[in-house]
Design a protein around this motif. Structure first.
Motif, PDB file in Angstrom:
ATOM      1  N   LEU A   1       0.807  -1.210   0.000  1.00 25.42           N
ATOM      2  CA  LEU A   1       0.000   0.000   0.000  1.00 25.42           C
ATOM      3  C   LEU A   1       0.846   1.269   0.000  1.00 25.42           C
ATOM      4  O   LEU A   1       0.553   2.212  -0.733  1.00 25.42           O
ATOM      5  N   ASP A   2       1.891   1.303   0.793  1.00 26.97           N
ATOM      6  CA  ASP A   2       2.713   2.514   0.864  1.00 26.97           C
ATOM      7  C   ASP A   2       3.335   2.879  -0.484  1.00 26.97           C
ATOM      8  O   ASP A   2       3.486   4.051  -0.800  1.00 26.97           O
ATOM      9  N   ALA A   3       3.670   1.876  -1.284  1.00 32.47           N
ATOM     10  CA  ALA A   3       4.309   2.132  -2.572  1.00 32.47           C
ATOM     11  C   ALA A   3       3.368   2.774  -3.584  1.00 32.47           C
ATOM     12  O   ALA A   3       3.818   3.452  -4.506  1.00 32.47           O
ATOM     13  N   VAL A   4       2.056   2.584  -3.417  1.00 36.41           N
ATOM     14  CA  VAL A   4       1.114   3.063  -4.436  1.00 36.41           C
ATOM     15  C   VAL A   4       0.435   4.376  -4.079  1.00 36.41           C
ATOM     16  O   VAL A   4      -0.195   4.997  -4.942  1.00 36.41           O
ATOM     17  N   LYS A   5       0.564   4.811  -2.867  1.00 31.06           N
ATOM     18  CA  LYS A   5      -0.158   6.020  -2.442  1.00 31.06           C
ATOM     19  C   LYS A   5       0.232   7.255  -3.254  1.00 31.06           C
ATOM     20  O   LYS A   5      -0.638   7.964  -3.766  1.00 31.06           O
ATOM     21  N   LYS A   6       1.504   7.537  -3.361  1.00 35.05           N
ATOM     22  CA  LYS A   6       1.941   8.737  -4.085  1.00 35.05           C
ATOM     23  C   LYS A   6       1.601   8.646  -5.575  1.00 35.05           C
ATOM     24  O   LYS A   6       1.026   9.586  -6.136  1.00 35.05           O
ATOM     25  N   PRO A   7       1.925   7.524  -6.256  1.00 34.82           N
ATOM     26  CA  PRO A   7       1.580   7.454  -7.680  1.00 34.82           C
ATOM     27  C   PRO A   7       0.060   7.511  -7.928  1.00 34.82           C
ATOM     28  O   PRO A   7      -0.383   8.080  -8.922  1.00 34.82           O
ATOM     29  N   PHE A   8      -0.720   6.958  -7.012  1.00 40.40           N
ATOM     30  CA  PHE A   8      -2.171   7.045  -7.149  1.00 40.40           C
ATOM     31  C   PHE A   8      -2.619   8.510  -7.069  1.00 40.40           C
ATOM     32  O   PHE A   8      -3.439   8.962  -7.864  1.00 40.40           O
ATOM     33  N   GLY A   9      -2.043   9.249  -6.152  1.00 37.85           N
ATOM     34  CA  GLY A   9      -2.345  10.677  -6.042  1.00 37.85           C
ATOM     35  C   GLY A   9      -1.937  11.443  -7.290  1.00 37.85           C
ATOM     36  O   GLY A   9      -2.633  12.369  -7.722  1.00 37.85           O
TER      37      GLY A   9
END
Length: 169
Positions: A144-152
């Protein structure tokens, strides 16, 4: 930081919910949906609008799946997140070819700037394609932590394009 990510995730879901019409296409149904044909003749303005709306619905649904995980509404499922990110990235470059001059008259949701500022529109599309590719790569890490920024960042690219090129209701 978590509140900011939650807010961005909520924004992405909200913005993408405005992308499409009433049709809902689930990411798992994307292959089936892409095989569907429009009632309008191929190459017509109506077919162009219908195809880009169908693709936007795919983005909306994929983003909704991922957004629920980002916001903690559903448990993070790495495989489901990856499938949604893959669906989005695989289709990211497809809608833009359907913004044709002929379809301008048939598109109440697209601002005239799509055609009058075509280079800017093209750059916005390219940012979206790059953001979805980065999200797909991050999703491969499986956490989850890896996808938060790219999702934003995907959400930010959607918002920027909508602000400039989409008529909001």
């Amino acid at each position: 930081m978590n509140k900011t990510l939650w807010t961005m995730g909520a924004l992405v879901v909200m913005l993408l919910s405005a992308c499409g019409g009433q049709n809902e296409t689930k990411p798992a149904d994307a292959a089936q949906a892409s095989a569907a044909t429009s009632a309008a003749p191929a190459g017509s303005a109506n077919a162009s609008v219908a195809e880009r709306e169908r693709l936007m619905d795919i983005f909306k649904d994929a983003s909704g799946t991922m957004g629920k995980m980002i916001k903690g509404e559903t448990p993070f499922d790495a495989a489901a997140f990856q499938a949604a990110a893959d669906t989005m990235a695989e289709n990211a470059d497809k809608p833009w070819q359907h913004y044709t001059e002929e379809s301008a008259k048939e598109s109440p949701d697209a601002k005239p700037e799509v055609w009058s500022k075509h280079e800017e529109f093209k750059q916005a599309a390219e940012k979206f394609v790059a953001a979805t590719a980065a999200l797909k790569t991050a999703a491969a890490e499986g956490n989850l932590d890896a996808v938060k920024k790219p999702f934003g960042e995907v959400g930010q690219s959607c918002k920027a394009c909508h602000d400039s090129f989409r008529v909001e209701d």
